[in-house]
Design a protein around this motif. Structure first.
Motif, PDB file in Angstrom:
ATOM      1  N   GLY A   1       0.810  -1.215   0.000  1.00 44.83           N
ATOM      2  CA  GLY A   1       0.000   0.000   0.000  1.00 44.83           C
ATOM      3  C   GLY A   1       0.841   1.263   0.000  1.00 44.83           C
ATOM      4  O   GLY A   1       1.931   1.322  -0.582  1.00 44.83           O
ATOM      5  N   THR A   2       0.338   2.288   0.667  1.00 49.38           N
ATOM      6  CA  THR A   2       0.940   3.613   0.664  1.00 49.38           C
ATOM      7  C   THR A   2       2.404   3.570   1.065  1.00 49.38           C
ATOM      8  O   THR A   2       2.777   2.906   2.035  1.00 49.38           O
ATOM      9  N   VAL A   3       3.231   4.298   0.321  1.00 47.68           N
ATOM     10  CA  VAL A   3       4.659   4.391   0.635  1.00 47.68           C
ATOM     11  C   VAL A   3       4.875   5.507   1.649  1.00 47.68           C
ATOM     12  O   VAL A   3       5.410   5.296   2.740  1.00 47.68           O
ATOM     13  N   ILE A   4       4.455   6.699   1.295  1.00 49.27           N
ATOM     14  CA  ILE A   4       4.538   7.896   2.134  1.00 49.27           C
ATOM     15  C   ILE A   4       3.656   8.939   1.466  1.00 49.27           C
ATOM     16  O   ILE A   4       3.384   8.845   0.264  1.00 49.27           O
ATOM     17  N   SER A   5       3.179   9.902   2.192  1.00 51.28           N
ATOM     18  CA  SER A   5       2.335  10.939   1.607  1.00 51.28           C
ATOM     19  C   SER A   5       3.069  11.648   0.475  1.00 51.28           C
ATOM     20  O   SER A   5       4.242  12.011   0.594  1.00 51.28           O
ATOM     21  N   ALA A   6       2.372  11.865  -0.624  1.00 53.78           N
ATOM     22  CA  ALA A   6       2.974  12.519  -1.786  1.00 53.78           C
ATOM     23  C   ALA A   6       3.391  13.960  -1.487  1.00 53.78           C
ATOM     24  O   ALA A   6       4.212  14.529  -2.213  1.00 53.78           O
ATOM     25  N   SER A   7       2.836  14.539  -0.434  1.00 55.59           N
ATOM     26  CA  SER A   7       3.200  15.913  -0.073  1.00 55.59           C
ATOM     27  C   SER A   7       4.548  15.984   0.625  1.00 55.59           C
ATOM     28  O   SER A   7       5.114  17.069   0.781  1.00 55.59           O
ATOM     29  N   HIS A   8       5.069  14.828   1.025  1.00 56.02           N
ATOM     30  CA  HIS A   8       6.301  14.798   1.818  1.00 56.02           C
ATOM     31  C   HIS A   8       7.502  14.530   0.906  1.00 56.02           C
ATOM     32  O   HIS A   8       7.971  13.407   0.769  1.00 56.02           O
ATOM     33  N   LYS A   9       7.946  15.621   0.299  1.00 55.95           N
ATOM     34  CA  LYS A   9       9.005  15.523  -0.704  1.00 55.95           C
ATOM     35  C   LYS A   9      10.378  15.695  -0.070  1.00 55.95           C
ATOM     36  O   LYS A   9      10.536  16.423   0.903  1.00 55.95           O
ATOM     37  N   GLY A  10      11.372  15.013  -0.662  1.00 50.65           N
ATOM     38  CA  GLY A  10      12.715  15.134  -0.119  1.00 50.65           C
ATOM     39  C   GLY A  10      13.644  14.069  -0.662  1.00 50.65           C
ATOM     40  O   GLY A  10      13.281  13.299  -1.550  1.00 50.65           O
ATOM     41  N   PRO A  11      14.865  14.002  -0.111  1.00 47.53           N
ATOM     42  CA  PRO A  11      15.885  13.089  -0.611  1.00 47.53           C
ATOM     43  C   PRO A  11      15.829  11.708   0.027  1.00 47.53           C
ATOM     44  O   PRO A  11      15.169  11.498   1.043  1.00 47.53           O
ATOM     45  N   CYS A  12      16.553  10.774  -0.607  1.00 46.26           N
ATOM     46  CA  CYS A  12      16.774   9.425  -0.072  1.00 46.26           C
ATOM     47  C   CYS A  12      18.280   9.253   0.121  1.00 46.26           C
ATOM     48  O   CYS A  12      19.066   9.654  -0.748  1.00 46.26           O
ATOM     49  N   LEU A  13      18.667   8.644   1.229  1.00 40.45           N
ATOM     50  CA  LEU A  13      20.079   8.440   1.531  1.00 40.45           C
ATOM     51  C   LEU A  13      20.277   7.037   2.104  1.00 40.45           C
ATOM     52  O   LEU A  13      19.372   6.503   2.749  1.00 40.45           O
ATOM     53  N   VAL A  14      21.452   6.463   1.865  1.00 44.26           N
ATOM     54  CA  VAL A  14      21.778   5.161   2.441  1.00 44.26           C
ATOM     55  C   VAL A  14      23.215   5.202   2.953  1.00 44.26           C
ATOM     56  O   VAL A  14      24.126   5.648   2.238  1.00 44.26           O
ATOM     57  N   TYR A  15      23.385   4.744   4.185  1.00 41.02           N
ATOM     58  CA  TYR A  15      24.697   4.655   4.822  1.00 41.02           C
ATOM     59  C   TYR A  15      24.974   3.205   5.210  1.00 41.02           C
ATOM     60  O   TYR A  15      24.051   2.380   5.276  1.00 41.02           O
ATOM     61  N   MET A  16      26.229   2.908   5.516  1.00 40.15           N
ATOM     62  CA  MET A  16      26.599   1.624   6.097  1.00 40.15           C
ATOM     63  C   MET A  16      27.564   1.853   7.252  1.00 40.15           C
ATOM     64  O   MET A  16      28.250   2.876   7.323  1.00 40.15           O
ATOM     65  N   SER A  17      27.594   0.882   8.171  1.00 39.40           N
ATOM     66  CA  SER A  17      28.593   0.894   9.237  1.00 39.40           C
ATOM     67  C   SER A  17      28.838  -0.538   9.682  1.00 39.40           C
ATOM     68  O   SER A  17      27.976  -1.411   9.499  1.00 39.40           O
ATOM     69  N   LYS A  18      29.995  -0.777  10.265  1.00 39.01           N
ATOM     70  CA  LYS A  18      30.275  -2.089  10.830  1.00 39.01           C
ATOM     71  C   LYS A  18      29.286  -2.343  11.976  1.00 39.01           C
ATOM     72  O   LYS A  18      29.088  -1.492  12.837  1.00 39.01           O
ATOM     73  N   MET A  19      28.699  -3.508  11.994  1.00 42.98           N
ATOM     74  CA  MET A  19      27.676  -3.809  12.991  1.00 42.98           C
ATOM     75  C   MET A  19      28.232  -3.789  14.412  1.00 42.98           C
ATOM     76  O   MET A  19      27.543  -3.412  15.357  1.00 42.98           O
ATOM     77  N   GLU A  20      29.493  -4.179  14.552  1.00 43.06           N
ATOM     78  CA  GLU A  20      30.088  -4.286  15.889  1.00 43.06           C
ATOM     79  C   GLU A  20      30.147  -2.939  16.601  1.00 43.06           C
ATOM     80  O   GLU A  20      30.206  -2.868  17.827  1.00 43.06           O
ATOM     81  N   ALA A  21      30.120  -1.848  15.837  1.00 40.99           N
ATOM     82  CA  ALA A  21      30.197  -0.515  16.443  1.00 40.99           C
ATOM     83  C   ALA A  21      28.877  -0.085  17.063  1.00 40.99           C
ATOM     84  O   ALA A  21      28.828   0.892  17.810  1.00 40.99           O
ATOM     85  N   GLU A  22      27.787  -0.790  16.735  1.00 42.31           N
ATOM     86  CA  GLU A  22      26.447  -0.466  17.221  1.00 42.31           C
ATOM     87  C   GLU A  22      26.057   0.978  16.915  1.00 42.31           C
ATOM     88  O   GLU A  22      25.313   1.615  17.655  1.00 42.31           O
ATOM     89  N   GLY A  23      26.602   1.501  15.829  1.00 48.14           N
ATOM     90  CA  GLY A  23      26.204   2.824  15.362  1.00 48.14           C
ATOM     91  C   GLY A  23      26.870   3.990  16.038  1.00 48.14           C
ATOM     92  O   GLY A  23      26.624   5.145  15.660  1.00 48.14           O
ATOM     93  N   ALA A  24      27.721   3.748  17.035  1.00 49.73           N
ATOM     94  CA  ALA A  24      28.299   4.828  17.834  1.00 49.73           C
ATOM     95  C   ALA A  24      29.640   5.294  17.271  1.00 49.73           C
ATOM     96  O   ALA A  24      30.487   4.479  16.889  1.00 49.73           O
TER      97      ALA A  24
END
Length: 242
Positions: A91-114
């Motif tokens: 179904g719905t992805v996101i409201s069409a009024s909510h415009k903006g960019p898409c970004l993707v990052y990666m990190s080593k899992m062992e760091a737990e994002g910190a």
């Protein structure tokens, strides 16, 4: 009545913004809803993060612990598809009024994002020639976004952090407890085991930390004519540049 109608409309627009990473595709196969994706806090599973200093900006997850989440195997240099929906993988992805960019990052899992552990592998913002945003294209493609895992990163367990940024209220700096102000960020993380023969360790940044409320890609009036757009965060990592 006019005041009540305005309040209802503001609430409806805010609710419509809700979305999350529901599925990923690996080796051309759509994984089950939520498989290999860090579960979000139930009360805010689809809600945006607006506090740019919050640790929730990393993955919007219940925990940064790996327990209870499968890890999907991928080969460096191949594509992973991220799929976004409001709920239930359809179904719905996101409201069409909510415009903006898409970004993707990666990190080593062992760091737990910190710490300075996140490197960007994908971004798509605004195209002035077609007057379209990445989120417009995402909606047109039923919520699916193809991302190539860098071919030269070293093997191991990684978090793949996918993010949509809705800019419909970004002409005002965010105010605490006021969802009608500021950019709305929708991050979610998938767990991947990357196989391959690479050895690169790309330069990385901290999340939170890399975004500031006054960044031109986060503090912007999208209702005025835009000739260019600066995507927030670091440059995308290019294989061979580590």
């Amino acid at each position: 009545m006019h005041i009540l109608s305005s309040i209802f409309l503001a609430f409806a627009l805010t609710a419509n913004a809700h979305t999350h990473l529901s599925n990923i595709w690996v080796n051309g196969t759509r994984q089950a809803v939520g498989r290999c994706i860090r579960p979000s806090v139930k009360s805010t599973a689809n809600s945006p993060i607006q506090d740019l200093s919050s640790d929730d900006l990393r993955c919007r997850a219940i925990s940064m612990d790996t327990d209870g989440t499968d890890t999907c195997g991928v080969v460096a240099g191949t594509k992973v598809t991220a799929e976004w929906h409001k709920s239930n993988g359809m179904g719905t992805v996101i409201s069409a009024s909510h415009k903006g960019p898409c970004l993707v990052y990666m990190s080593k899992m062992e760091a737990e994002g910190a710490g300075n552990v996140w490197f960007k592998i994908y971004e798509d913002g605004y195209d002035p020639d077609t007057d379209s945003w990445c989120i417009d294209k995402l909606i047109a493609n039923d919520g699916k976004l193809d991302v190539t895992i860098p071919v030269d990163i070293e093997p191991g367990n990684y978090l793949m952090r996918t993010e949509l940024i809705a800019l419909h209220n970004a002409s005002e700096e965010p105010v605490a407890n006021s969802p009608e102000t500021g950019a709305q960020l929708f991050p979610n993380c998938a767990q991947l085991y990357v196989s391959g023969e690479g050895s690169a360790e790309p330069k990385a940044v901290a999340i939170p930390g890399t975004y500031k409320p006054t960044d031109p890609g986060l503090f912007i009036n999208i209702y005025k004519k835009i000739t260019s757009y600066i995507i927030p965060g670091p440059d995308v990592y290019k294989p061979g540049s580590a």
